[in-house]
Design a protein around this motif. Structure first.
Motif, PDB file in Angstrom:
ATOM      1  N   CYS A 137       0.864  -1.179   0.000  1.00  9.23           N
ATOM      2  CA  CYS A 137       0.000   0.000   0.000  1.00  9.23           C
ATOM      3  C   CYS A 137       0.906   1.236   0.000  1.00  9.23           C
ATOM      4  N   CYS A 177       0.221   3.300   3.642  1.00  7.40           N
ATOM      5  CA  CYS A 177       0.646   2.805   4.964  1.00  7.40           C
ATOM      6  C   CYS A 177       1.683   1.688   4.875  1.00  7.40           C
ATOM      7  N   CYS A 200      -7.111  -0.381   0.454  1.00  5.68           N
ATOM      8  CA  CYS A 200      -6.309  -0.983   1.524  1.00  5.68           C
ATOM      9  C   CYS A 200      -7.196  -1.234   2.744  1.00  5.68           C
ATOM     10  N   CYS A 240      -5.829   1.117   5.936  1.00  8.93           N
ATOM     11  CA  CYS A 240      -5.958   2.573   6.008  1.00  8.93           C
ATOM     12  C   CYS A 240      -7.029   3.119   5.063  1.00  8.93           C
TER      13      CYS A 240
END
Ligand SMILES: [Zn+2]
Length: 141
Positions: A110, A113, A130, A133
């Motif tokens: 991702c 994050c 994701c 997050c």
């Protein structure tokens, strides 16, 4: 004798002990000791400089490893040591899973994050959300 045993028990109480990372470090330590022993048989006695450098390297490496293993074993910071071990094991688990799933899944990080996502392998561009997050990003198949 009972007093001595009690003292030892008290000394080890609350300390971290062994784990996978420590076992691997111990394996590396033993490998270096063995390699040094075998290697020293092949260095000609006239090569004084080579011998000196090799044994210096050997002592620095083995003493560092030895101290590191003991430090981790006797550490009272159990949470930190466990996290080190998890990170170490996770590194190899991810590589193992990547090989196992290479035909059906892809692994992408991702961009927001840095969590590693396991996605089904599919051709073309796809949008991924994701789960950690909720960041939405594009993945090329
Ligand atoms: Zn994320």
């Amino acid at each position: 004798m009972g007093k001595f045993k009690n003292k030892i028990q008290r000394f080890f109480y609350g300390r971290y002990g062994g784990d996978t990372l420590n076992n691997v470090l111990l394996g590396v330590y033993l490998f270096i000791v063995l390699a040094y022993f075998i290697g020293s048989l092949f260095i000609p006695p006239a090569a004084v400089k080579v011998k000196l450098i090799v044994s210096l390297l050997y002592y620095v490496l083995t003493i560092t490893l030895f101290l590191l293993i003991f430090y981790r074993m006797l550490s009272r910071n159990v949470i930190k040591r466990r996290r080190e071990n998890d990170r170490f094991c996770g590194f190899f688990r991810l590589r193992k899973n990547k090989i196992r799933d290479r035909k059906t899944h892809v692994y992408r990080k991702c961009p927001n994050c840095r969590a590693v996502l396991r996605l089904p392998r599919a051709k073309g561009k796809h949008h991924v959300v994701c789960p950690r997050c909720k960041h939405r990003f594009e993945v090329k198949g």
